[in-house]
Write a protein that holds these residues in place. Structure first.
Motif, PDB file in Angstrom:
ATOM      1  N   GLU A  96       0.873  -0.936  -0.072  1.00  0.00           N
ATOM      2  CA  GLU A  96      -0.079  -1.016  -0.057  1.00  0.00           C
ATOM      3  C   GLU A  96       0.555   1.328  -0.098  1.00  0.00           C
ATOM      4  O   GLU A  96       1.889   0.690   0.771  1.00  0.00           O
ATOM      5  CB  GLU A  96      -0.262   0.022   1.378  1.00  0.00           C
ATOM      6  CG  GLU A  96      -1.626   1.343   1.491  1.00  0.00           C
ATOM      7  CD  GLU A  96      -2.514   0.816   2.697  1.00  0.00           C
ATOM      8  OE1 GLU A  96      -3.266   1.998   2.981  1.00  0.00           O
ATOM      9  OE2 GLU A  96      -2.219   0.720   3.398  1.00  0.00           O
ATOM     10  N   VAL A  97       0.260   2.325  -0.501  1.00  0.00           N
ATOM     11  CA  VAL A  97       1.030   3.788  -0.791  1.00  0.00           C
ATOM     12  C   VAL A  97       0.713   4.731   0.047  1.00  0.00           C
ATOM     13  O   VAL A  97      -0.360   4.948  -0.119  1.00  0.00           O
ATOM     14  CB  VAL A  97       0.701   3.916  -2.070  1.00  0.00           C
ATOM     15  CG1 VAL A  97       2.457   5.836  -2.143  1.00  0.00           C
ATOM     16  CG2 VAL A  97       1.940   3.215  -3.049  1.00  0.00           C
ATOM     17  N   CYS A 102       6.594   5.851   3.939  1.00  0.00           N
ATOM     18  CA  CYS A 102       5.028   4.100   4.039  1.00  0.00           C
ATOM     19  C   CYS A 102       4.780   3.803   2.815  1.00  0.00           C
ATOM     20  O   CYS A 102       4.086   3.913   2.751  1.00  0.00           O
ATOM     21  CB  CYS A 102       4.819   4.815   4.974  1.00  0.00           C
ATOM     22  SG  CYS A 102       4.061   3.451   6.289  1.00  0.00           S
ATOM     23  N   TYR A 103       5.386   1.954   3.188  1.00  0.00           N
ATOM     24  CA  TYR A 103       4.599   1.361   2.214  1.00  0.00           C
ATOM     25  C   TYR A 103       4.629  -0.106   2.572  1.00  0.00           C
ATOM     26  O   TYR A 103       5.058  -0.780   2.557  1.00  0.00           O
ATOM     27  CB  TYR A 103       5.927   0.820   1.213  1.00  0.00           C
ATOM     28  CG  TYR A 103       6.116   2.264   0.202  1.00  0.00           C
ATOM     29  CD1 TYR A 103       5.652   2.694  -0.542  1.00  0.00           C
ATOM     30  CD2 TYR A 103       7.099   3.740   0.855  1.00  0.00           C
ATOM     31  CE1 TYR A 103       5.456   3.881  -1.323  1.00  0.00           C
ATOM     32  CE2 TYR A 103       7.358   4.395  -0.070  1.00  0.00           C
ATOM     33  CZ  TYR A 103       6.221   4.625  -1.007  1.00  0.00           C
ATOM     34  OH  TYR A 103       6.360   6.327  -1.884  1.00  0.00           O
ATOM     35  N   PRO A 104       3.352  -0.358   3.606  1.00  0.00           N
ATOM     36  CA  PRO A 104       2.916  -1.334   4.171  1.00  0.00           C
ATOM     37  C   PRO A 104       2.536  -2.901   2.931  1.00  0.00           C
ATOM     38  O   PRO A 104       2.171  -2.265   2.423  1.00  0.00           O
ATOM     39  CB  PRO A 104       2.238  -0.759   5.073  1.00  0.00           C
ATOM     40  CG  PRO A 104       1.519   0.150   4.773  1.00  0.00           C
ATOM     41  CD  PRO A 104       2.638   0.712   3.557  1.00  0.00           C
ATOM     42  N   TYR A 105       3.395  -4.156   3.855  1.00  0.00           N
ATOM     43  CA  TYR A 105       2.522  -5.242   3.072  1.00  0.00           C
ATOM     44  C   TYR A 105       1.146  -5.013   2.984  1.00  0.00           C
ATOM     45  O   TYR A 105       0.444  -5.273   4.180  1.00  0.00           O
ATOM     46  CB  TYR A 105       2.998  -6.354   3.792  1.00  0.00           C
ATOM     47  CG  TYR A 105       4.600  -6.244   3.012  1.00  0.00           C
ATOM     48  CD1 TYR A 105       4.994  -7.017   1.644  1.00  0.00           C
ATOM     49  CD2 TYR A 105       5.703  -5.686   3.294  1.00  0.00           C
ATOM     50  CE1 TYR A 105       6.324  -7.616   1.719  1.00  0.00           C
ATOM     51  CE2 TYR A 105       7.797  -5.866   2.760  1.00  0.00           C
ATOM     52  CZ  TYR A 105       7.454  -6.988   1.775  1.00  0.00           C
ATOM     53  OH  TYR A 105       8.692  -6.842   1.563  1.00  0.00           O
ATOM     54  N   ILE A 144       7.506   5.579  -8.528  1.00  0.00           N
ATOM     55  CA  ILE A 144       6.597   4.473  -8.823  1.00  0.00           C
ATOM     56  C   ILE A 144       5.522   5.033  -9.040  1.00  0.00           C
ATOM     57  O   ILE A 144       4.317   4.908  -9.214  1.00  0.00           O
ATOM     58  CB  ILE A 144       7.063   2.832  -7.911  1.00  0.00           C
ATOM     59  CG1 ILE A 144       8.577   2.554  -8.183  1.00  0.00           C
ATOM     60  CG2 ILE A 144       5.827   2.208  -8.143  1.00  0.00           C
ATOM     61  CD1 ILE A 144       8.891   1.223  -7.943  1.00  0.00           C
ATOM     62  N   SER A 145       5.202   5.098  -7.658  1.00  0.00           N
ATOM     63  CA  SER A 145       3.804   6.374  -7.167  1.00  0.00           C
ATOM     64  C   SER A 145       3.151   7.224  -7.311  1.00  0.00           C
ATOM     65  O   SER A 145       1.971   7.274  -7.762  1.00  0.00           O
ATOM     66  CB  SER A 145       3.825   5.488  -5.342  1.00  0.00           C
ATOM     67  OG  SER A 145       4.578   6.636  -5.026  1.00  0.00           O
ATOM     68  N   PRO A 173       3.557  -0.440 -10.685  1.00  0.00           N
ATOM     69  CA  PRO A 173       2.163   0.473  -9.886  1.00  0.00           C
ATOM     70  C   PRO A 173       0.135  -0.617  -9.685  1.00  0.00           C
ATOM     71  O   PRO A 173       0.938  -1.265 -10.914  1.00  0.00           O
ATOM     72  CB  PRO A 173       2.593   1.374 -10.744  1.00  0.00           C
ATOM     73  CG  PRO A 173       3.291   1.111 -11.600  1.00  0.00           C
ATOM     74  CD  PRO A 173       4.037   0.492 -11.787  1.00  0.00           C
ATOM     75  N   LEU A 174       0.185  -0.399  -9.477  1.00  0.00           N
ATOM     76  CA  LEU A 174      -1.335  -0.482  -9.488  1.00  0.00           C
ATOM     77  C   LEU A 174      -2.393   0.717  -8.873  1.00  0.00           C
ATOM     78  O   LEU A 174      -2.286   0.754  -8.551  1.00  0.00           O
ATOM     79  CB  LEU A 174      -2.093  -1.632  -8.836  1.00  0.00           C
ATOM     80  CG  LEU A 174      -1.096  -2.642  -8.823  1.00  0.00           C
ATOM     81  CD1 LEU A 174      -1.804  -3.624  -7.676  1.00  0.00           C
ATOM     82  CD2 LEU A 174      -1.234  -3.391 -10.555  1.00  0.00           C
ATOM     83  N   VAL A 175      -3.289   0.892  -9.968  1.00  0.00           N
ATOM     84  CA  VAL A 175      -4.394   2.044  -9.517  1.00  0.00           C
ATOM     85  C   VAL A 175      -5.996   1.154  -7.695  1.00  0.00           C
ATOM     86  O   VAL A 175      -5.787  -0.030  -9.110  1.00  0.00           O
ATOM     87  CB  VAL A 175      -5.228   2.775 -10.687  1.00  0.00           C
ATOM     88  CG1 VAL A 175      -6.561   3.237 -10.581  1.00  0.00           C
ATOM     89  CG2 VAL A 175      -4.303   3.322 -11.796  1.00  0.00           C
ATOM     90  N   ASN A 176      -5.499   2.435  -7.486  1.00  0.00           N
ATOM     91  CA  ASN A 176      -6.759   1.322  -6.364  1.00  0.00           C
ATOM     92  C   ASN A 176      -7.548   2.257  -6.691  1.00  0.00           C
ATOM     93  O   ASN A 176      -7.474   3.375  -5.731  1.00  0.00           O
ATOM     94  CB  ASN A 176      -6.299   1.524  -5.375  1.00  0.00           C
ATOM     95  CG  ASN A 176      -6.761   0.352  -3.708  1.00  0.00           C
ATOM     96  OD1 ASN A 176      -7.613  -0.372  -4.579  1.00  0.00           O
ATOM     97  ND2 ASN A 176      -7.462   1.004  -3.508  1.00  0.00           N
ATOM     98  N   ARG A 177      -9.081   2.143  -6.730  1.00  0.00           N
ATOM     99  CA  ARG A 177     -10.926   2.931  -6.359  1.00  0.00           C
ATOM    100  C   ARG A 177     -10.492   4.107  -7.144  1.00  0.00           C
ATOM    101  O   ARG A 177     -10.435   5.196  -6.322  1.00  0.00           O
ATOM    102  CB  ARG A 177     -10.786   2.321  -5.378  1.00  0.00           C
ATOM    103  CG  ARG A 177     -11.120   1.063  -4.364  1.00  0.00           C
ATOM    104  CD  ARG A 177     -11.280   1.438  -3.020  1.00  0.00           C
ATOM    105  NE  ARG A 177     -11.532  -0.239  -2.823  1.00  0.00           N
ATOM    106  CZ  ARG A 177     -11.706  -0.614  -1.488  1.00  0.00           C
ATOM    107  NH1 ARG A 177     -11.465   0.876  -0.600  1.00  0.00           N
ATOM    108  NH2 ARG A 177     -11.705  -1.221  -0.756  1.00  0.00           N
TER     109      ARG A 177
END
Length: 251
Positions: A96-97, A102-105, A144-145, A173-177
């Motif tokens: 998660e970005v 901070c990029y937690p699993y 990336i983000s 990268p992925l787009v989320n919502r």
């Protein structure tokens, strides 16, 4: 034993690894990787799309991600189907970005957890690196983000007993919502799997190479790419103390 399953990833990981091919690090059911010398100093396996990735796991995941995105900078998080990446699911993770540092699993495959000897969910991917590596990686993760670049990160992973081995991280990268590139699909692959992997956890990680990939800014699929260098080593994208970031997908 396996823990609760979410979207095909194991939220609580087992620490038992599946059999791997010791020459390539590819799980035995996927066969071996045949490499070719590209720089004279390291062995690379070139995927059909021309992006330099050294491990079959990275190549498989990148190819899947690239097909999903089509002509977009990145695919949607909800488009990722665990069944479609079943052969490498245990080697993958999603971050998660949460902030620029901070990029937690969110999810982590069983072999990723096995490599570190613990459940990774909730841990910040940037934790555990040296201060100077963390600075370079934070810059990479922001690219990336913010800009939808992909990246590969080669590292030296040690077990604290004087033993180490090379690994490759892939980050996409992925787009989320509709909230931007707030998820990162990744994989961890051992380039030369040591006998102790999975039995003795990685406790030391040192960056040895960083490569940015820009699949949406240029065409990396040209058939004549073999005649060209993967990137211009003379022109770094950014410098962070002892490391330089290079664009890995541009001519």
């Amino acid at each position: 034993m396996f823990g609760r399953v979410k979207d095909g990833w194991h939220v609580t990981c087992e620490l038992r690894q599946k059999q791997v091919d010791r020459r390539s690090g590819v799980p035995a059911q996927y066969g071996t990787v045949q490499g070719e010398t590209m720089s004279g100093t390291q062995e690379d396996t070139r995927h059909g799309d021309g992006v330099t990735l050294r491990h079959a796991i990275s190549q498989f995941l990148y190819s899947y991600w690239n097909r999903l995105r089509g002509d977009r900078p990145a695919p949607l998080r909800r488009e990722i189907e665990p069944a479609d990446i079943g052969p490498v699911l245990s080697d993958t993770f999603i971050l998660e970005v949460a902030a620029d540092d901070c990029y937690p699993y969110r999810l982590a495959g069983t072999r990723v957890c096995a490599a570190f000897g613990r459940e990774l969910k909730g841990e910040n991917w940037l934790d555990g690196w040296s201060a100077r590596d963390r600075e370079a990686l934070a810059t990479l993760m922001r690219t990336i983000s913010h800009d939808a670049a992909g990246a590969s990160v080669e590292i030296d992973g040690g077990n604290g007993r004087g033993q180490s081995a090379p690994f490759e991280f892939l980050l996409l990268p992925l787009v989320n919502r509709g909230q931007g590139y707030t998820r990162i699909l990744g994989a961890l692959a051992p380039l030369d799997p040591p006998y102790w992997l999975g039995a003795t956890p990685l406790v030391e990680t040192t960056v040895t190479a960083l490569h940015l990939i820009w699949p949406h800014r240029n065409d990396p699929f040209r058939e004549d790419r073999a005649a060209h260098p993967v990137f211009d080593r003379k022109i770094p994208l950014r410098r962070r103390r002892h490391l330089a970031l290079y664009e890995g997908g541009l001519e």
